[in-house]
Design an enzyme around this catalytic site. Structure first.
Site, short mmCIF file in Angstrom:
data_model
loop_
_atom_site.label_atom_id
_atom_site.label_comp_id
_atom_site.label_asym_id
_atom_site.label_seq_id
_atom_site.Cartn_x
_atom_site.Cartn_y
_atom_site.Cartn_z
N SER A 19 0.82 -1.20 0.00
CA SER A 19 0.00 0.00 0.00
C SER A 19 0.86 1.27 0.00
CB SER A 19 -0.89 0.00 1.24
OG SER A 19 -1.68 1.15 1.27
N GLY A 66 -3.95 3.71 1.15
CA GLY A 66 -4.89 3.77 2.27
C GLY A 66 -6.07 4.69 2.01
N ILE A 125 3.68 11.14 3.81
CA ILE A 125 2.67 11.56 2.82
C ILE A 125 1.43 12.07 3.56
CG2 ILE A 125 1.25 10.81 0.85
CD1 ILE A 125 4.30 10.64 0.31
N CYS A 179 -0.11 3.52 10.56
CA CYS A 179 0.54 4.63 9.87
C CYS A 179 1.19 5.57 10.89
CB CYS A 179 -0.44 5.43 9.02
SG CYS A 179 0.39 6.84 8.23
N GLY A 208 12.36 0.50 3.10
CA GLY A 208 13.45 0.13 2.22
C GLY A 208 14.41 -0.86 2.87
N THR A 214 8.89 0.07 -1.36
CA THR A 214 9.89 1.05 -1.80
C THR A 214 10.64 0.61 -3.06
OG1 THR A 214 10.12 1.77 0.49
CG2 THR A 214 11.93 2.32 -1.00
C1 LIG Z 1 5.50 6.56 0.08
C2 LIG Z 1 4.90 5.50 0.95
C3 LIG Z 1 3.53 5.50 1.19
C4 LIG Z 1 2.96 4.52 2.02
N1 LIG Z 1 1.60 4.52 2.23
C5 LIG Z 1 1.03 3.53 2.98
C6 LIG Z 1 -0.38 3.46 3.16
O1 LIG Z 1 -1.16 4.26 2.63
N2 LIG Z 1 -0.87 2.48 3.97
C7 LIG Z 1 -0.05 1.55 4.56
O2 LIG Z 1 -0.54 0.67 5.28
N3 LIG Z 1 1.28 1.55 4.36
C8 LIG Z 1 1.83 2.53 3.59
N4 LIG Z 1 3.19 2.52 3.39
C9 LIG Z 1 4.02 1.46 4.00
C10 LIG Z 1 4.32 0.34 2.98
O3 LIG Z 1 3.13 -0.26 2.52
C11 LIG Z 1 5.24 -0.75 3.60
O4 LIG Z 1 4.59 -1.28 4.74
C12 LIG Z 1 6.58 -0.19 4.06
O5 LIG Z 1 7.05 0.80 3.15
C13 LIG Z 1 7.64 -1.29 4.17
O6 LIG Z 1 7.86 -1.95 2.95
P1 LIG Z 1 9.02 -1.52 1.90
O7 LIG Z 1 10.30 -1.39 2.69
O8 LIG Z 1 9.05 -2.61 0.86
O9 LIG Z 1 8.61 -0.20 1.33
C14 LIG Z 1 3.79 3.51 2.58
C15 LIG Z 1 5.16 3.51 2.31
C16 LIG Z 1 5.73 4.47 1.51
C17 LIG Z 1 7.22 4.43 1.24
#
Ligand SMILES: Cc1cc2nc3c(=O)[nH]c(=O)nc-3n(C[C@H](O)[C@H](O)[C@H](O)COP(=O)(O)O)c2cc1C
Length: 319
Positions: A27, A52, A77, A136, A223, A272
């Protein structure tokens, strides 16, 4: 395996939901899916978890909302989004057309709001599951108040359970000392699976201006920097709950995804890394298939939670 051996089975079960493969778009890192439809065959993913959604539209925080960090990024965000009703009328139809498996990330500032958004989505055609965002870190009253309290986690999950037959997947925060106890609270309240981790609350400062680099002062770290912590948390949850776990945090390759699966994740999400390489999806899928073939493992489900933590005992001499 010989060349006549059937291709490994990548399908996974998340409670009542079966995904064609374990790879899900996280997400907030894949828009509402339709933005990527020209680049990625949405039907080739296990699922698309959309940005979300609250009941109403939200603008999110003012810029700067994103900062690069070593091996990761910070974001605040502020859950910008178009609201549940517009999502259903404007975006579900094109997602259905592209045969995407759609998981909706549901947000709320109150339990009533979680319930109302979940109800709207349950009545819509084409939603496969609800991921309850109680994690969040970027906005006040944005769900983390529930996700950081065992009672709050129980209350949100139990209330949403009353109004939907869709699978419920609470998304857990890593910003607690014992994440497994939150997975257990979610399980006891009726969750079908849990997903983890959301981002780690973090901060970066511009030393010249002595100002925070994010307008919101703090944000969420994601990340590769967070991956080993996320893997540890998935492992801990897998020791504690029976419901399936969806793991994420810094996955950028098939090997990273496999680490989560072996730690105990039935499925994984990529967030990411999609910003770095939006064509990552077929590469990771191909990597998973070739790993299973190489190790003669017929289904990815056989690999879940198979990490061998006991010390290797040397065979007695002469054996
Ligand atoms: C720009 C951005 C926006 C995100 N928006 C949401 C969101 O709306 N809802 C949510 O549950 N997680 C959100 N996340 C978290 C990601 O879904 C994920 O849980 C987190 O980034 C860890 O995974 P990754 O390291 O592969 O990015 C967001 C992450 C990023 C970087």
């Amino acid at each position: 395996m010989t060349s006549s051996t059937p291709a490994p089975d990548l399908s996974v079960r998340l409670g009542p939901l079966t995904l064609r493969n374990p790879l899900m778009a996280a997400s907030g890192c894949f828009g509402y899916g339709v933005e990527y439809a020209e680049l990625v065959d949405l039907s080739s993913l296990g699922a698309v978890v959309v940005k979300g959604l609250f009941l109403q539209e939200r603008e999110g925080h003012p810029p700067p909302r994103i900062v690069e960090t070593p091996a990761g990024m910070l974001n605040a965000i502020g859950l910008q989004g178009i609201g549940a009703r517009r999502f259903v009328s404007e975006l579900l139809p094109p997602l259905r057309e592209r045969r995407a498996t759609v998981v909706v990330n549901v947000c709320g500032t109150t339990i009533d709001e979680y319930v109302e958004v979940s109800r709207i989505l349950s009545d819509a055609e084409g939603v496969a599951a609800i991921e309850l965002n109680i994690s969040c870190p970027n906005i006040r009253e944005g769900g983390l108040q529930f996700g950081c309290s065992l009672q709050g986690t129980d209350a949100v999950v139990a209330a949403v359970r009353q109004v939907t037959r869709l699978p419920i997947i609470p998304k857990l925060t890593p910003n607690v000392t014992d994440v497994a106890s939150f997975a257990l609270a979610a399980e006891r309240a009726g969750a079908d699976a849990v997903s983890l981790v959301n981002t780690f609350l973090a901060m970066a400062i511009d030393v010249e201006t002595r100002r925070p680099k994010l307008s919101n002062v703090m944000g969420g770290l994601s990340g590769p920097a967070i991956r080993p912590i996320a893997v540890r948390m998935v492992y801990e949850c897998h020791q504690t709950v029976k419901i399936p776990i969806i793991g994420m945090g810094g996955i950028a390759s098939a090997e990273d995804a496999l680490e989560f699966v072996i730690a105990g994740a039935s499925a994984v999400q990529i967030g990411t890394a999609n910003f770095v390489d939006p064509l990552i999806w077929p590469k990771v899928l191909e990597g998973l298939t070739s790993y299973l073939k190489r190790h003669a493992i017929p289904t990815i489900a056989d690999l879940v939670g198979t990490v061998a933590t006991r010390p290797v005992v040397a065979a007695p001499a002469g054996a």
